[in-house]
Write a protein that holds these residues in place. Sequence first.
Motif, PDB file in Angstrom:
ATOM      1  N   ARG A  26     -49.382 -17.927 -38.606  1.00 11.12           N
ATOM      2  CA  ARG A  26     -49.041 -18.474 -37.127  1.00 11.12           C
ATOM      3  C   ARG A  26     -48.889 -17.010 -36.383  1.00 11.12           C
ATOM      4  O   ARG A  26     -49.257 -17.207 -35.187  1.00 11.12           O
ATOM      5  N   GLU A  30     -51.122 -17.074 -32.691  1.00 12.26           N
ATOM      6  CA  GLU A  30     -50.708 -16.538 -31.442  1.00 12.26           C
ATOM      7  C   GLU A  30     -51.468 -15.388 -30.808  1.00 12.26           C
ATOM      8  O   GLU A  30     -50.954 -14.791 -29.758  1.00 12.26           O
ATOM      9  N   ASP A 334     -37.438 -23.608 -34.335  1.00 12.77           N
ATOM     10  CA  ASP A 334     -38.905 -22.887 -34.809  1.00 12.77           C
ATOM     11  C   ASP A 334     -38.587 -21.595 -35.437  1.00 12.77           C
ATOM     12  O   ASP A 334     -38.381 -20.644 -34.738  1.00 12.77           O
ATOM     13  N   ARG A 337     -40.785 -18.493 -34.745  1.00 14.06           N
ATOM     14  CA  ARG A 337     -40.594 -17.877 -33.396  1.00 14.06           C
ATOM     15  C   ARG A 337     -39.414 -16.854 -33.381  1.00 14.06           C
ATOM     16  O   ARG A 337     -39.353 -15.984 -32.936  1.00 14.06           O
ATOM     17  N   LYS A 338     -38.462 -17.186 -34.321  1.00 15.17           N
ATOM     18  CA  LYS A 338     -37.438 -16.400 -34.380  1.00 15.17           C
ATOM     19  C   LYS A 338     -37.635 -15.038 -34.944  1.00 15.17           C
ATOM     20  O   LYS A 338     -37.398 -13.933 -34.394  1.00 15.17           O
ATOM     21  N   ILE A 340     -40.725 -13.640 -34.884  1.00 15.89           N
ATOM     22  CA  ILE A 340     -41.596 -13.051 -33.876  1.00 15.89           C
ATOM     23  C   ILE A 340     -40.745 -12.321 -32.944  1.00 15.89           C
ATOM     24  O   ILE A 340     -40.932 -11.327 -32.439  1.00 15.89           O
ATOM     25  N   GLY A 341     -39.662 -12.938 -32.380  1.00 12.96           N
ATOM     26  CA  GLY A 341     -38.776 -12.468 -31.652  1.00 12.96           C
ATOM     27  C   GLY A 341     -38.046 -11.140 -32.127  1.00 12.96           C
ATOM     28  O   GLY A 341     -37.813 -10.221 -31.254  1.00 12.96           O
TER      29      GLY A 341
END
Length: 347
Positions: A26, A30, A334, A337-338, A340-341
Amino acid sequence: MKILLIGNFAPPYEEESLHNLSLFNRLIAEGHECSAINISDNPSIEKGFIDNRNYVGFILKVLRYGFGKDAIHFLTKGYTRPGLMKMFTAIFLGRFMFSRTFITLHPELFSVFGQLRSKMGGQMLIHLSFSLSNRVICGDKHTYEVASIHYKSREKFAMIPSFIQIPSGMNSNEVIQIEKLKARKKVILFSNLRFPSLSFDILDILLRKYLNAGTGIAVSFSEKFSSKLEHGIKDTGQRMSDNILFIDYSDHRMLSLAYASADMIIRPLSCDGKTLFDGIAVCVRKPETSAGQVFFPVSLSLVKEGDVSDTCSYLFNSFLMKDEAASSKPGADDLGRKIIGLYSGKS
């Protein structure tokens, strides 16, 4: 961002390593610059992973590949003593190199054994690792509750379930194999299977006594050469031979698809690439899919006392065959995404 992941990236694949691979892929997809150090004793087979053989070599690799990284992320089930030493080392060196540091505690062994560590050894390493890290990610509520015992500031912790990305763009062979499972009403996956083991005994009894023709069985072994085991399983389950799909232990795409198709997963306990207590313990997980990901809202670890294989087989078959109404639980966000945040400090 520049990110270093440290964890199990080697076969035989199961949730821990498949999650780590999913997160790595992932990040690459990105556009992030991502390196990965494999701490399993087994060598990685995919490109882009750095194998490690000893503790001194591990220190040197963290310094080399961690220098200049925005985030260093250690992923583990927090059980083995060498794994705890590497966790503390990675987090300490990460702070020394001015990187943001993160720990993921995959659910399973830490929630059972994390609070039983010696006060002068394991508990001190855990506390220091947590105190030096920016955030500690726990895969489920139980792990979160146990982890917070070792470090009282709960703001340090985030609860994000482990996930496996479902592969897209299947080739013709993958389509044929996965349709063999989808044609069945229920699917049970035996992951990382070995002989002898409690999970093998359970499969043997299920095939002989309980499973019906509407059940698909997917099996991946813990070792490469398993033709004898395949023949043994086929002989036991002759009446269901068309329902059984064998998956190579290193085929992470097919295993990810099998996880997404399964109604129940049975496997031995493991940590950092090591199979543990396979003669007396088994992990049972119920997967769900959402947003192109497989996650695990319900799981159970069983440690046997005496001969309980038949009882376990009966219970698992009952759970598997139970007709369930449509899930009322909300779908997962997602999850990648959490994470990566958290790296960017936005969560």
